[in-house]
Design a protein around this motif. Structure first.
Motif, PDB file in Angstrom:
ATOM      1  N   CYS A  27       0.833  -1.200   0.000  1.00 44.53           N
ATOM      2  CA  CYS A  27       0.000   0.000   0.000  1.00 44.53           C
ATOM      3  C   CYS A  27       0.868   1.252   0.000  1.00 44.53           C
ATOM      4  O   CYS A  27       2.074   1.189   0.171  1.00 44.53           O
ATOM      5  CB  CYS A  27      -0.912   0.013   1.216  1.00 44.53           C
ATOM      6  SG  CYS A  27      -0.032   0.143   2.777  1.00 44.53           S
ATOM      7  N   ASP A  28       0.206   2.385  -0.196  1.00 46.27           N
ATOM      8  CA  ASP A  28       0.833   3.689  -0.022  1.00 46.27           C
ATOM      9  C   ASP A  28       0.468   4.188   1.368  1.00 46.27           C
ATOM     10  O   ASP A  28      -0.655   3.974   1.825  1.00 46.27           O
ATOM     11  CB  ASP A  28       0.313   4.698  -1.052  1.00 46.27           C
ATOM     12  CG  ASP A  28       0.711   4.332  -2.473  1.00 46.27           C
ATOM     13  OD1 ASP A  28       1.791   3.753  -2.653  1.00 46.27           O
ATOM     14  OD2 ASP A  28      -0.063   4.635  -3.388  1.00 46.27           O
ATOM     15  N   SER A  64       4.788  10.755   2.002  1.00 52.76           N
ATOM     16  CA  SER A  64       4.197   9.459   1.722  1.00 52.76           C
ATOM     17  C   SER A  64       5.286   8.462   1.404  1.00 52.76           C
ATOM     18  O   SER A  64       6.446   8.830   1.207  1.00 52.76           O
ATOM     19  CB  SER A  64       3.214   9.561   0.553  1.00 52.76           C
ATOM     20  OG  SER A  64       3.910   9.910  -0.629  1.00 52.76           O
ATOM     21  N   VAL A  66       5.713   4.125  -0.289  1.00 55.99           N
ATOM     22  CA  VAL A  66       5.122   2.885  -0.771  1.00 55.99           C
ATOM     23  C   VAL A  66       5.669   1.756   0.078  1.00 55.99           C
ATOM     24  O   VAL A  66       6.889   1.622   0.238  1.00 55.99           O
ATOM     25  CB  VAL A  66       5.460   2.641  -2.257  1.00 55.99           C
ATOM     26  CG1 VAL A  66       4.927   1.301  -2.716  1.00 55.99           C
ATOM     27  CG2 VAL A  66       4.921   3.764  -3.117  1.00 55.99           C
ATOM     28  N   SER A  68       6.033  -2.105   0.267  1.00 54.86           N
ATOM     29  CA  SER A  68       5.894  -3.294  -0.565  1.00 54.86           C
ATOM     30  C   SER A  68       6.196  -4.580   0.186  1.00 54.86           C
ATOM     31  O   SER A  68       5.709  -5.636  -0.185  1.00 54.86           O
ATOM     32  CB  SER A  68       6.785  -3.187  -1.805  1.00 54.86           C
ATOM     33  OG  SER A  68       8.115  -2.973  -1.423  1.00 54.86           O
TER      34      SER A  68
END
Length: 88
Positions: A27-28, A64, A66, A68
């Motif tokens: 998700c971010d 922000s 990411v 993974s």
């Protein structure tokens, strides 16, 4: 997407801290640090990214990332800048 005890804050210093997350799926992650008494931004403003919030008087930090790898905790370092004075 985030299970207890996430998100949490660690390594709190005078002008920095880490946000710790471990999502259940890729998700971010978005964050905003606001000055006391600042109005809460709308979710779409947060998702729009740092560009839409950067430089706002009540925003001390935003960004922000990411995520993974959901098998480990991810630390997001946050450095807080002083709030700008509000115009009278």
């Amino acid at each position: 997407m985030l299970e207890a005890p996430y998100p949490r804050v660690e390594n709190i210093g005078p002008d920095s801290f880490d946000i710790v997350v471990k999502p259940t799926e890729q998700c971010d992650v978005f964050y905003v640090v606001l000055a006391d008494g600042a109005p809460e931004p709308l979710p779409e403003d947060i998702v729009a990214g740092a560009g839409s919030l950067e430089g706002a008087a009540d925003v001390l930090a935003c960004g922000s990332g990411v995520i993974s790898d959901t098998s480990v905790e991810t630390l997001i370092p946050v450095i807080v800048r002083p709030a700008r004075s509000r115009a009278s």
